[in-house]
Design an enzyme around this catalytic site. Structure first.
Site, PDB file in Angstrom:
ATOM      1  N   THR A   1     -12.957  57.147  30.398  1.00 26.32           N
ATOM      2  CA  THR A   1     -13.147  55.729  30.684  1.00 26.32           C
ATOM      3  C   THR A   1     -12.635  54.898  29.513  1.00 26.32           C
ATOM      4  OG1 THR A   1     -14.740  54.105  31.488  1.00 26.32           O
ATOM      5  CG2 THR A   1     -15.588  55.712  29.912  1.00 26.32           C
TER       6      THR A   1
ATOM      7  N   LYS B   1      -8.053  55.623  28.883  1.00 30.59           N
ATOM      8  CA  LYS B   1      -7.340  56.075  30.087  1.00 30.59           C
ATOM      9  C   LYS B   1      -5.819  56.125  29.898  1.00 30.59           C
ATOM     10  CE  LYS B   1     -10.633  54.620  33.630  1.00 30.59           C
ATOM     11  NZ  LYS B   1     -10.778  53.897  34.891  1.00 30.59           N
TER      12      LYS B   1
ATOM     13  N   ASP C   1      -9.716  57.225  40.944  1.00 24.68           N
ATOM     14  CA  ASP C   1     -10.360  55.984  41.416  1.00 24.68           C
ATOM     15  C   ASP C   1      -9.838  55.565  42.792  1.00 24.68           C
ATOM     16  OD1 ASP C   1     -12.152  55.488  39.362  1.00 24.68           O
ATOM     17  OD2 ASP C   1     -10.718  54.306  38.195  1.00 24.68           O
TER      18      ASP C   1
ATOM     19  N   ALA D   1      -8.543  48.909  37.890  1.00 28.38           N
ATOM     20  CA  ALA D   1      -9.162  49.329  39.156  1.00 28.38           C
ATOM     21  C   ALA D   1      -8.341  48.837  40.345  1.00 28.38           C
ATOM     22  CB  ALA D   1     -10.586  48.798  39.228  1.00 28.38           C
TER      23      ALA D   1
ATOM     24  N   GLY E   1     -19.757  48.956  45.893  1.00 29.47           N
ATOM     25  CA  GLY E   1     -18.870  49.700  44.991  1.00 29.47           C
ATOM     26  C   GLY E   1     -19.327  51.097  44.625  1.00 29.47           C
TER      27      GLY E   1
HETATM   28  P1  NAP Z   1      -9.750  44.940  34.132  1.00 28.01           P
HETATM   29  O1  NAP Z   1      -8.626  45.897  33.986  1.00 28.01           O
HETATM   30  O2  NAP Z   1     -10.283  44.243  32.935  1.00 28.01           O
HETATM   31  O3  NAP Z   1      -9.298  43.834  35.214  1.00 28.01           O
HETATM   32  C1  NAP Z   1     -10.123  42.732  35.497  1.00 28.01           C
HETATM   33  C2  NAP Z   1      -9.552  41.946  36.678  1.00 28.01           C
HETATM   34  O4  NAP Z   1     -10.479  40.892  37.000  1.00 28.01           O
HETATM   35  C3  NAP Z   1      -8.217  41.280  36.374  1.00 28.01           C
HETATM   36  O5  NAP Z   1      -7.455  41.218  37.559  1.00 28.01           O
HETATM   37  C4  NAP Z   1      -8.657  39.867  35.946  1.00 28.01           C
HETATM   38  O6  NAP Z   1      -7.658  38.884  36.152  1.00 28.01           O
HETATM   39  C5  NAP Z   1      -9.801  39.623  36.904  1.00 28.01           C
HETATM   40  N1  NAP Z   1     -10.764  38.634  36.410  1.00 28.01           N
HETATM   41  C6  NAP Z   1     -11.703  38.828  35.458  1.00 28.01           C
HETATM   42  N2  NAP Z   1     -12.421  37.688  35.284  1.00 28.01           N
HETATM   43  C7  NAP Z   1     -11.906  36.772  36.134  1.00 28.01           C
HETATM   44  C8  NAP Z   1     -12.225  35.409  36.425  1.00 28.01           C
HETATM   45  N3  NAP Z   1     -13.212  34.767  35.798  1.00 28.01           N
HETATM   46  N4  NAP Z   1     -11.500  34.779  37.376  1.00 28.01           N
HETATM   47  C9  NAP Z   1     -10.502  35.422  38.042  1.00 28.01           C
HETATM   48  N5  NAP Z   1     -10.152  36.714  37.800  1.00 28.01           N
HETATM   49  C10 NAP Z   1     -10.848  37.383  36.861  1.00 28.01           C
HETATM   50  O7  NAP Z   1     -11.028  45.655  34.791  1.00 28.01           O
HETATM   51  P2  NAP Z   1     -11.042  46.897  35.801  1.00 28.01           P
HETATM   52  O8  NAP Z   1     -11.157  48.153  35.030  1.00 28.01           O
HETATM   53  O9  NAP Z   1      -9.914  46.736  36.750  1.00 28.01           O
HETATM   54  O10 NAP Z   1     -12.446  46.687  36.546  1.00 28.01           O
HETATM   55  C11 NAP Z   1     -12.674  45.604  37.436  1.00 28.01           C
HETATM   56  C12 NAP Z   1     -14.058  45.768  38.068  1.00 28.01           C
HETATM   57  O11 NAP Z   1     -14.064  46.940  38.875  1.00 28.01           O
HETATM   58  C13 NAP Z   1     -15.202  45.944  37.066  1.00 28.01           C
HETATM   59  O12 NAP Z   1     -16.326  45.217  37.526  1.00 28.01           O
HETATM   60  C14 NAP Z   1     -15.496  47.422  37.125  1.00 28.01           C
HETATM   61  O13 NAP Z   1     -16.862  47.724  36.831  1.00 28.01           O
HETATM   62  C15 NAP Z   1     -15.200  47.738  38.577  1.00 28.01           C
HETATM   63  N6  NAP Z   1     -14.815  49.138  38.819  1.00 28.01           N
HETATM   64  C16 NAP Z   1     -15.481  49.812  39.799  1.00 28.01           C
HETATM   65  C17 NAP Z   1     -15.143  51.111  40.063  1.00 28.01           C
HETATM   66  C18 NAP Z   1     -15.892  51.871  41.126  1.00 28.01           C
HETATM   67  O14 NAP Z   1     -15.774  53.107  41.170  1.00 28.01           O
HETATM   68  N7  NAP Z   1     -16.618  51.202  42.002  1.00 28.01           N
HETATM   69  C19 NAP Z   1     -14.117  51.755  39.348  1.00 28.01           C
HETATM   70  C20 NAP Z   1     -13.440  51.025  38.364  1.00 28.01           C
HETATM   71  C21 NAP Z   1     -13.811  49.705  38.112  1.00 28.01           C
HETATM   72  P3  NAP Z   1      -6.508  38.626  35.036  1.00 28.01           P
HETATM   73  O15 NAP Z   1      -5.458  39.666  35.259  1.00 28.01           O
HETATM   74  O16 NAP Z   1      -6.039  37.255  35.350  1.00 28.01           O
HETATM   75  O17 NAP Z   1      -7.179  38.739  33.694  1.00 28.01           O
END
Ligand code: NAP
Length: 281
Positions: free
Chosen positions: A66, A70, A107, A135, A243
């Site tokens: 994690t 990654k 994922d 994600a 999720g």
């Molecule tokens: P990440 O790489 O940091 O990406 C975050 C995403 O959210 C980006 O697209 C970002 O947009 C957007 N974002 C964040 N704050 C925002 C706001 N205030 N307004 C609009 N867009 C916003 O994170 P990640 O690893 O992809 O994870 C995203 C979520 O998925 C997390 O909550 C994580 O816990 C969850 N997740 C769940 C699983 C599961 O198995 N269920 C697996 C992985 C992740 P920008 O590109 O514009 O910054």
């Protein structure tokens, strides 16, 4: 019981002490009868190489990976499965019998697998993905591999949306909120909605007024399980999926790679729910 033949797996990350993975995976090993145990390893940024060396030296059979390791791990293993190669990111490492390290990204397959477990077919569907982070990229890659007819990507930062669309150029395009009314499956893969009280917000990633009974809404955020988006989508009559299904099914894929045995997804979900409930007490 841990014996001399028990195999070890674990998660590397920083921070990692909050991880649900030990609860999930140990329940999975118990359900399949695998003689394995799973622990959490705090590994500082920049130390992924040392962790993989330790894996080889100690014969650790599998690692979940994690943040922030990654991308580094994808560049350090001997071989990458296709999704990990496309994403240049690995959330899984498997030590093979001949001592090689194979990286995978489970994922996206976990996302598709969790929908399949609920009887939902991605092949032929039109999908909208909100987000373009790690994600979201996994989901976009996996739904395209699973035969989605179209994938519309919406993201706050348009340049990242364009990069994510390039993962699936034949079916994906950058879209706007106006596209949401016309798709089957809407996926929140942003971090909007994440957080339990007191830091929780009522923020949703788009105006839920576009939703209706014809939509399936999947929020991959699992902390909390019932996000503000799912509450609003349910009120509009949409079918909703939380999720935890993706989290469980990506872990199922890891265990199949490590042990060759298929764990019970329901037992793993129950363990994760117990762990989340205990944290909220
Ligand atoms: P990440 O790489 O940091 O990406 C975050 C995403 O959210 C980006 O697209 C970002 O947009 C957007 N974002 C964040 N704050 C925002 C706001 N205030 N307004 C609009 N867009 C916003 O994170 P990640 O690893 O992809 O994870 C995203 C979520 O998925 C997390 O909550 C994580 O816990 C969850 N997740 C769940 C699983 C599961 O198995 N269920 C697996 C992985 C992740 P920008 O590109 O514009 O910054």
């Amino acid at each position: 019981m841990i014996t001399g033949s028990t195999r070890l797996a674990g998660v590397i990350g920083h921070p990692v002490r909050h991880s649900l993975s030990p609860a999930l995976h140990n329940a999975g090993f118990a359900s399949s009868g695998a003689d394995w145990v799973y622990a959490a390893f705090e590994v500082a940024p920049g130390e992924a190489r040392s962790a993989l060396d330790a894996m080889l030296a100690l014969g650790i059979g599998g690692l979940s990976v994690t943040m922030p390791h990654k991308d580094a791990v994808a560049g350090l293993v001997d071989e990458l499965e296709p999704a990990a190669a496309a994403l240049r990111s690995a959330n899984t490492v498997t030590l093979t019998a001949d001592g090689r390290l194979v990286g995978a990204s489970t994922d996206g397959e976990g996302f598709v697998g969790s929908l399949a477990a609920d009887g939902i077919e991605v092949a032929g569907a039109s999908v909208a993905v909100l987000g373009a982070g790690g994600a979201a990229r996994s989901v976009i890659d996996a739904v395209a591999r699973a035969g989605a007819a179209t994938v519309v990507v919406l993201n706050r930062t348009s340049q990242r949306a364009e990069q994510a669309v390039a993962l699936a150029p034949n079916v994906a395009r950058v879209g706007t909120e106006a596209d949401l009314a016309g798709v089957h499956i809407v996926v929140n893969a942003t971090s909007i909605g994440m957080g339990a009280p007191p830091e929780a917000t009522a923020e949703v990633p788009f105006d839920p007024a576009v939703l209706g009974p014809e939509h399936l809404v999947v929020d991959i955020v699992y902390h909390p399980l019932r996000t503000p988006l799912l509450v609003a989508a349910e009120a509009r009559g949409a079918r909703c999926i939380d999720g935890l299904g993706m989290l469980v099914h990506q872990a199922v894929g890891q265990q199949v790679r490590w042990t060759g045995l298929v764990p019970d997804a329901a037992a793993m979900r129950a363990a994760a729910e117990r762990e989340l409930a205990a944290r909220h007490q």
